[in-house]
Scaffold this motif. Sequence first.
Motif, short mmCIF file in Angstrom:
data_model
loop_
_atom_site.label_atom_id
_atom_site.label_comp_id
_atom_site.label_asym_id
_atom_site.label_seq_id
_atom_site.Cartn_x
_atom_site.Cartn_y
_atom_site.Cartn_z
N UNK A 93 0.83 -1.21 0.00
CA UNK A 93 0.00 0.00 0.00
C UNK A 93 0.87 1.27 0.00
N UNK A 94 2.05 1.19 -0.63
CA UNK A 94 2.98 2.33 -0.55
C UNK A 94 2.39 3.61 -1.11
N UNK A 95 1.65 3.49 -2.21
CA UNK A 95 1.07 4.70 -2.82
C UNK A 95 0.05 5.33 -1.89
N UNK A 96 -0.76 4.50 -1.24
CA UNK A 96 -1.74 5.03 -0.28
C UNK A 96 -1.04 5.67 0.92
N UNK A 97 0.07 5.06 1.36
CA UNK A 97 0.82 5.61 2.49
C UNK A 97 1.35 6.99 2.15
N UNK A 98 1.93 7.13 0.95
CA UNK A 98 2.48 8.42 0.52
C UNK A 98 1.42 9.51 0.61
N UNK A 99 0.24 9.21 0.14
CA UNK A 99 -0.80 10.25 0.12
C UNK A 99 -1.48 10.42 1.48
N UNK A 100 -1.38 9.42 2.35
CA UNK A 100 -1.82 9.64 3.73
C UNK A 100 -0.89 10.61 4.44
N UNK A 101 0.37 10.64 4.03
CA UNK A 101 1.35 11.51 4.68
C UNK A 101 1.15 12.99 4.34
N UNK A 102 0.26 13.29 3.39
CA UNK A 102 0.04 14.68 3.00
C UNK A 102 -1.29 15.23 3.53
N UNK B 54 -7.17 15.10 -6.29
CA UNK B 54 -8.21 15.79 -5.52
C UNK B 54 -7.85 15.84 -4.04
N UNK B 55 -7.36 14.72 -3.50
CA UNK B 55 -7.00 14.67 -2.08
C UNK B 55 -5.88 15.66 -1.77
N UNK B 56 -4.82 15.64 -2.58
CA UNK B 56 -3.69 16.55 -2.35
C UNK B 56 -4.11 17.99 -2.48
N UNK B 57 -4.90 18.29 -3.52
CA UNK B 57 -5.34 19.66 -3.76
C UNK B 57 -6.24 20.16 -2.63
N UNK B 58 -7.16 19.33 -2.19
CA UNK B 58 -8.07 19.74 -1.11
C UNK B 58 -7.32 19.99 0.19
N UNK B 59 -6.31 19.19 0.48
CA UNK B 59 -5.57 19.37 1.73
C UNK B 59 -4.67 20.59 1.67
N UNK B 60 -4.11 20.89 0.52
CA UNK B 60 -3.32 22.12 0.38
C UNK B 60 -4.22 23.34 0.54
N UNK B 61 -5.40 23.29 -0.05
CA UNK B 61 -6.36 24.41 0.09
C UNK B 61 -6.80 24.53 1.54
N UNK B 62 -7.08 23.41 2.21
CA UNK B 62 -7.49 23.43 3.61
C UNK B 62 -6.39 24.03 4.48
#
Length: 394
Positions: free
Chosen positions: A114-123, A263-271
Motif C-alpha cells: 500500500x505504498x502509494x496510499x501511504x504516501x498520500x496519507x502523509x500529506x 483531488x486529495x492533495x489539492x483539497x488538503x493544500x487548500x485546507x
Amino acid sequence: MAPRTLRVRSPQSFRPRVVSIGPLHRDNKIVKAFERQKATYVTNLMNHINSSPRIIMNSCMEKVYASMEKIKACYVLTKTYNEVEFAEMMVMDACFILGFIYLTFEKKSIDMFHAEDVVHDLVLLENQIPFFFLEEIFECTIVKLKPNTSLVVFMYPLLLILDLFKSDLDLNILENISIDDTHHILSLLHECYKPQKNDTILKEFSITKPHSAVDLDKAGVKFKPNRSQTWVLGMEMELPCFLWSWCKCTLRMPIFYVNDFTEVTLRNLIAYEQESRQTQNYITSYAFVINMLVNTQDDVAKLIDSEVLVNDMGSNEEVANMINKICKELAYVNSLYRKQWNTLDNYYNSYWPNHIGWMRKTYFSSPWNIITLIVGSIAFALIIAQTIFTIKDK
C-alpha cells in the motif's frame, strides 16, 4: 484540523486510507491493521543504524518529553492521552515516516505494501506531526546513516510523487527552505510552490468569472506551459506584437497533472491555506483559475491539447467533475492572478476577438455549418457573377 465546511464537502479527502499519523485519527478502525506494519518499518530502520536500538529509542523519547507541551499545542485533541502513551505514539509515528521514506526510496528493500496510499496519507492535513519534532527524530536516526543530508532534502523523493505540477523541484530550492517556516510535511509541499525570489510581492484580489477554455480559444486565446523560472505557479499574458497576429493572445500557465490522488492533495493544500492565516493562497488561487477555465470535458480536452493539463485519471468528464467540485464551500474568492485575468477579460471583450468568437461559434462549430457556409458562399458568388454577365449582355 481542516475547516469544517471543507471536511463536510469531502470527508474522505481528510481521512487516512492506510496509516494514522499523530492523534487525530488514531481510533479509526480502518488504520488499526497497519500498526504492525509501522513497527516493521521502524524495526528495519533501527537494524540499518550502526547503534543500539535501545539507545536510539531512549534518545528519541527524551526529545519528545522535552517538547511535550509544544507538540500537544499543535493539535486540537479530542481525546486525553497520558504522557507515556502520547510520547510513544509520537516517536513511533516519526520513526515510521523516516523509516518508510528511507527503506522505500533509498534501500527499496521492503515490499511496497500500500505504498502509494501511504504516501498520500502523509500529506493529509489532519494526519501530521510537527516538523520541528520530525527534525529532532531525524537527527537521532537518519543522520547516523546519511550525515550530510538535511531533513528537507531527505523528503525530496516524497515531494516528487506528491507534486501536482511536476515542477522538477530543484534541490537548491529545498535547501533554502527554513525549518522554522515549515509546520509539517503538507506545509513543506506548500513551501515548494512559493516564488523563489524573496522580493516578489503577491497581492490577493477578487476576480470575476471569465469565459471557459473553449470560449477563450474561439476568441483566439491560446494556452501554453509556463516558462517562468522564478515561480512554478506563475501565469503571464502574451499579447500580440505584430499586425498579422492581431487575433492571437497567449496565456502561459502551470502544467497541471491529474491522477486519482490529485483531488486529495489539492483539497488538503487548500485546507491548509484556509486554516493558516500566515500562508498566502497560492494553491487556492490556482484552483479558482482552473475551475473558471473548466466547465465541461471539452474544456479539459482543450487544455490537454494545449499541454497545460495532463490527464492520468480517466475520462475527461471525470476530470471536469473533480475540478468543478474543488472550490465549493471556500470561505472567499481571492486570487493572485487578478492582473492577468483583467488583461484576458479586456482582450476577450475587445472588438475583433469578440466577433471572431461569434463567427467561429456561428459558422465553424460543426462540419454541417462549415459546409452550409461554403455552399452559401459559392451560391452567392455565382449569383454575383450571373448578375455581372447579365448587365454586360445588356
